[in-house]
Motif scaffolding. Structure first.
Motif, PDB file in Angstrom:
ATOM      1  N   ARG A 192       2.960  -1.808  -3.171  1.00  0.00           N
ATOM      2  CA  ARG A 192       1.598  -1.519  -3.615  1.00  0.00           C
ATOM      3  C   ARG A 192       1.350  -0.017  -3.786  1.00  0.00           C
ATOM      4  N   VAL A 193       2.282   0.656  -4.431  1.00  0.00           N
ATOM      5  CA  VAL A 193       2.121   2.082  -4.698  1.00  0.00           C
ATOM      6  C   VAL A 193       2.568   2.392  -6.121  1.00  0.00           C
ATOM      7  N   ALA A 194       2.107   3.525  -6.616  1.00  0.00           N
ATOM      8  CA  ALA A 194       2.567   4.050  -7.903  1.00  0.00           C
ATOM      9  C   ALA A 194       2.829   5.539  -7.745  1.00  0.00           C
ATOM     10  N   HIS A 195       3.827   6.019  -8.480  1.00  0.00           N
ATOM     11  CA  HIS A 195       4.123   7.448  -8.519  1.00  0.00           C
ATOM     12  C   HIS A 195       3.785   7.933  -9.918  1.00  0.00           C
ATOM     13  N   VAL A 196       2.866   8.888 -10.022  1.00  0.00           N
ATOM     14  CA  VAL A 196       2.380   9.325 -11.328  1.00  0.00           C
ATOM     15  C   VAL A 196       2.330  10.840 -11.394  1.00  0.00           C
ATOM     16  N   THR A 207      -0.273 -11.352  -7.969  1.00  0.00           N
ATOM     17  CA  THR A 207       0.020  -9.928  -8.117  1.00  0.00           C
ATOM     18  C   THR A 207      -0.488  -9.283  -9.388  1.00  0.00           C
ATOM     19  N   SER A 208      -1.109 -10.007 -10.287  1.00  0.00           N
ATOM     20  CA  SER A 208      -1.419  -9.405 -11.588  1.00  0.00           C
ATOM     21  C   SER A 208      -2.656  -8.538 -11.557  1.00  0.00           C
ATOM     22  N   ALA A 209      -3.389  -8.535 -10.467  1.00  0.00           N
ATOM     23  CA  ALA A 209      -4.685  -7.868 -10.468  1.00  0.00           C
ATOM     24  C   ALA A 209      -4.721  -6.634  -9.577  1.00  0.00           C
ATOM     25  N   TYR A 210      -3.633  -5.895  -9.499  1.00  0.00           N
ATOM     26  CA  TYR A 210      -3.655  -4.639  -8.763  1.00  0.00           C
ATOM     27  C   TYR A 210      -4.178  -3.520  -9.660  1.00  0.00           C
ATOM     28  N   HIS A 211      -4.764  -2.505  -9.027  1.00  0.00           N
ATOM     29  CA  HIS A 211      -5.295  -1.385  -9.795  1.00  0.00           C
ATOM     30  C   HIS A 211      -5.451  -0.184  -8.886  1.00  0.00           C
ATOM     31  N   PHE A 212      -5.754   0.968  -9.526  1.00  0.00           N
ATOM     32  CA  PHE A 212      -6.102   2.190  -8.806  1.00  0.00           C
ATOM     33  C   PHE A 212      -7.615   2.191  -8.681  1.00  0.00           C
ATOM     34  N   ALA A 213      -8.131   2.144  -7.450  1.00  0.00           N
ATOM     35  CA  ALA A 213      -9.538   1.820  -7.225  1.00  0.00           C
ATOM     36  C   ALA A 213     -10.540   2.916  -7.564  1.00  0.00           C
ATOM     37  N   PRO A 214     -10.281   4.203  -7.330  1.00  0.00           N
ATOM     38  CA  PRO A 214     -11.319   5.207  -7.635  1.00  0.00           C
ATOM     39  C   PRO A 214     -11.785   5.118  -9.088  1.00  0.00           C
ATOM     40  N   ASP A 215     -13.108   5.133  -9.296  1.00  0.00           N
ATOM     41  CA  ASP A 215     -13.632   4.922 -10.651  1.00  0.00           C
ATOM     42  C   ASP A 215     -14.783   5.869 -10.976  1.00  0.00           C
ATOM     43  N   PRO A 216     -14.516   7.183 -11.052  1.00  0.00           N
ATOM     44  CA  PRO A 216     -15.580   8.086 -11.508  1.00  0.00           C
ATOM     45  C   PRO A 216     -16.047   7.699 -12.904  1.00  0.00           C
ATOM     46  N   SER A 217     -17.256   8.080 -13.245  1.00  0.00           N
ATOM     47  CA  SER A 217     -17.794   7.714 -14.556  1.00  0.00           C
ATOM     48  C   SER A 217     -16.952   8.277 -15.697  1.00  0.00           C
ATOM     49  N   SER A 218     -16.205   9.330 -15.413  1.00  0.00           N
ATOM     50  CA  SER A 218     -15.342   9.950 -16.431  1.00  0.00           C
ATOM     51  C   SER A 218     -13.941   9.348 -16.451  1.00  0.00           C
ATOM     52  N   SER A 223      -9.232  10.422  -1.792  1.00  0.00           N
ATOM     53  CA  SER A 223      -8.308  10.751  -0.703  1.00  0.00           C
ATOM     54  C   SER A 223      -7.857   9.516   0.066  1.00  0.00           C
ATOM     55  N   ASN A 224      -8.669   8.470   0.067  1.00  0.00           N
ATOM     56  CA  ASN A 224      -8.284   7.229   0.742  1.00  0.00           C
ATOM     57  C   ASN A 224      -7.245   6.441  -0.033  1.00  0.00           C
ATOM     58  N   HIS A 225      -6.907   6.900  -1.239  1.00  0.00           N
ATOM     59  CA  HIS A 225      -5.959   6.187  -2.087  1.00  0.00           C
ATOM     60  C   HIS A 225      -4.749   7.046  -2.460  1.00  0.00           C
ATOM     61  N   SER A 267       2.340  15.868  -9.149  1.00  0.00           N
ATOM     62  CA  SER A 267       2.502  14.405  -9.121  1.00  0.00           C
ATOM     63  C   SER A 267       1.946  13.866  -7.815  1.00  0.00           C
ATOM     64  N   LEU A 268       1.701  12.543  -7.811  1.00  0.00           N
ATOM     65  CA  LEU A 268       1.079  11.912  -6.645  1.00  0.00           C
ATOM     66  C   LEU A 268       1.660  10.518  -6.432  1.00  0.00           C
ATOM     67  N   TRP A 269       1.758  10.126  -5.173  1.00  0.00           N
ATOM     68  CA  TRP A 269       1.984   8.731  -4.798  1.00  0.00           C
ATOM     69  C   TRP A 269       0.618   8.160  -4.434  1.00  0.00           C
ATOM     70  N   VAL A 270       0.202   7.108  -5.130  1.00  0.00           N
ATOM     71  CA  VAL A 270      -1.136   6.566  -4.894  1.00  0.00           C
ATOM     72  C   VAL A 270      -1.064   5.088  -4.519  1.00  0.00           C
ATOM     73  N   ARG A 271      -2.071   4.675  -3.802  1.00  0.00           N
ATOM     74  CA  ARG A 271      -2.182   3.301  -3.328  1.00  0.00           C
ATOM     75  C   ARG A 271      -2.687   2.392  -4.453  1.00  0.00           C
TER      76      ARG A 271
END
Length: 517
Positions: free
Chosen positions: A105-109, A164-175, A201-203, A249-253
């Motif tokens: 459940r991680v991504a490297h971007v 498993t098809s519904a994973y995402h990166f949760a932070p959602d600023p309006s931009s 930061s929690n992700h 780069s970042l490793w994100v949840r």
């Protein structure tokens, strides 16, 4: 060294098309979303890799030029403005999704990946894996056995789709369609669903950052590790506003999307009633995914622009969303609506339709665009206040606006007390600009005085820098500066942002108003 020598050294390092120096091209990079703060950079450079960033920083430090990180430029506090002929280092080309690891459940971007592009990439990755899993096996077996095996594979694939098809990166600023993951981390961005999903930061699990000496530092968890070391350095770096270094780069949840949604729109003729409903919902133990509030002026403006079907008589619109397990959300929604109805709403609308939900959130995220129909310019403020004082704070904002002869509209994250008063003015009139800045300062000071804080998600940048000592005592300010110097002892990177600096002095439009003060 002269600017010409600096540009020549940059051109020896990068192809010509990745070094902007023409004034007409640099104009685009004079400001971010806080247009009151602006300055023309000496150049804008576009690295492709962390090694590029490292070499660029070494060149800039040798020329004693300020290093100014920039993502998409959607910030709202002037954090990526290059003063003193600084050089903007843009991560826009560093937009590769390096790894998606659903099992962990991680991504490297890379830092320049856009927020929504990451979730889109995760969905595409999962769908491709599901199709591969459901494909017939190429084995030497009888037709009957093959057909049975194919059906088994297809069923397994569909099961994995559900799982498993519904994973995402949760932070959602309006931009989020434009803002980058690196920028989200640098400002510790929040968003509409911060109430339940928390801030960036929690992700963020791990970070690669290039420091002021050109060294590349990796901190936090990698390859799926959720914990790495006794100190939470990724948590410290999140929210640094580009003052420690340049995130590359970042490793994100990655987290599952909820299985079910319920969205409610409740309108009131009283701001106090709407705010009391918000406070009681949270006090009762509910944790909606989001609770957004729009005032009557903005509701009418949005309705005029986009025709979403909102009541034009409403003084306040409350947009509530809950999510979770289908069998539980309806009962929770009813409890929340019972609280809302205690405060005499005008209308109550409930929907479980994905189409209506999408339209409602489009309305919320269109609020700032709609402002352009009624005002030449606007300035969005950002502070957090205790939920129990929302009504009191909004009343004072209205009073301050009237005392300065300003129209102020409000659209904000009511659930976590993150207010965003929008000041309408004309930036062609210098007196209106200064009047707006003065009113905004009064609003921020009042929010601090009632127990709030200077920023909820936009950051400090240059916009609020002069108020940092108003919120924090001398000992705390000194500790902040020592942390900055641990990463950047000579203040080579984004000096004069977030923390006062003797190295870079910044003026917000008028010679009479300087930051820091």
């Amino acid at each position: 060294m002269p600017r010409e020598e600096l540009i020549a050294d940059l051109l020896r390092l990068l192809p010509k098309e990745r070094v902007l120096t023409d004034p007409s091209e640099l104009f685009v990079y004079e400001s971010d979303g806080f247009t009151i703060a602006h300055a023309r950079p000496a150049a804008v450079v576009f690295p492709d890799t962390a090694k590029d960033v490292s070499e660029i920083i070494k060149v800039l430090v040798r020329h004693e030029a300020q290093v100014v990180p920039r993502g998409s430029g959607t910030g709202l506090a002037g954090g990526c403005v290059a003063y003193d002929l600084g050089v903007v280092v843009s991560t826009a080309r560093m937009n590769r999704v390096l790894k998606i690891d659903i099992e962990n459940r991680v991504a490297h971007v890379e830092a320049g990946v856009r927020n929504t592009a990451l979730s889109d990439a995760v969905a595409a990755h999962q769908n491709a894996a599901i199709r591969a899993a459901a494909a017939p096996r190429d084995k030497d077996i009888s037709p009957t056995t093959s057909a049975a095996r194919d059906a088994e594979d297809a069923t397994a694939g569909q099961t994995r789709l559900a799982d498993t098809s519904a994973y995402h990166f949760a932070p959602d600023p309006s931009s989020q369609r434009a803002s980058t993951v690196g920028g989200n981390a640098s400002t510790n961005a929040g968003g509409i669903h911060t109430l339940k999903d928390f801030v960036t930061s929690n992700h963020v699990l791990g970070i690669e950052i290039v420091l002021a000496d050109g060294s590349i530092l990796n901190v936090g968890g990698q390859n799926g590790a959720y914990e790495a070391g006794p100190l939470d350095l990724p948590g410290l770096i999140c929210g640094h506003e580009g003052t420690f270094g340049i995130i590359t780069s970042l490793w994100v949840r990655l987290v599952p999307k909820p299985a079910a949604f319920r969205t409610a729109v409740v309108t009131y003729d009283s701001t106090e009633n709407a705010c009391n409903a918000v406070s009681e919902i949270i006090a009762a133990g509910h944790l909606p995914a989001a609770m957004e509030m729009l005032d009557g002026n903005l509701v009418q403006t949005i309705e005029d622009a986009f025709h979403f079907g909102f009541s034009r008589t409403a003084q306040v619109l409350l947009l509530i969303e809950i999510d979770g397990i289908p069998d539980l959300v309806d009962a929770q929604l009813q409890d929340i609506l019972d609280i809302c109805k205690k405060y005499s709403p005008i209308t109550v609308e409930v929907s479980d339709s994905p189409e209506r939900r999408a339209a409602l959130w489009k309305a919320r995220k269109s609020a700032f665009g709609a402002i352009g129909r009624i005002s030449h310019s606007y300035c969005t403020q950002d502070a957090c206040v205790p939920r129990s004082k929302l009504a009191q704070v909004l009343a004072e904002i209205d009073r301050i606006g009237k005392s300065y002869g300003l129209q102020i509209s409000n659209v904000f994250h009511a659930g976590d007390g993150n207010i965003h008063p929008i000041f309408l003015y004309d930036d062609h009139d210098e007196s209106q600009v200064q009047n707006t800045l003065a009113a905004a300062e009064d609003v921020l000071k009042y929010c601090i005085d009632v127990g709030g804080t200077l920023t909820g998600e936009h950051g400090v940048g240059v916009e609020k820098l002069h108020l940092m000592p108003y919120l924090f005592d001398e000992a705390t300010m000194g500790q902040f500066l020592r942390i900055k110097h641990a990463f950047d002892p000579d203040e080579r990177i984004n000096a004069g942002k977030l923390l006062p600096s003797e190295k870079v002095k910044i003026s917000l439009v008028s010679p009479g108003r300087h930051v820091p003060q």
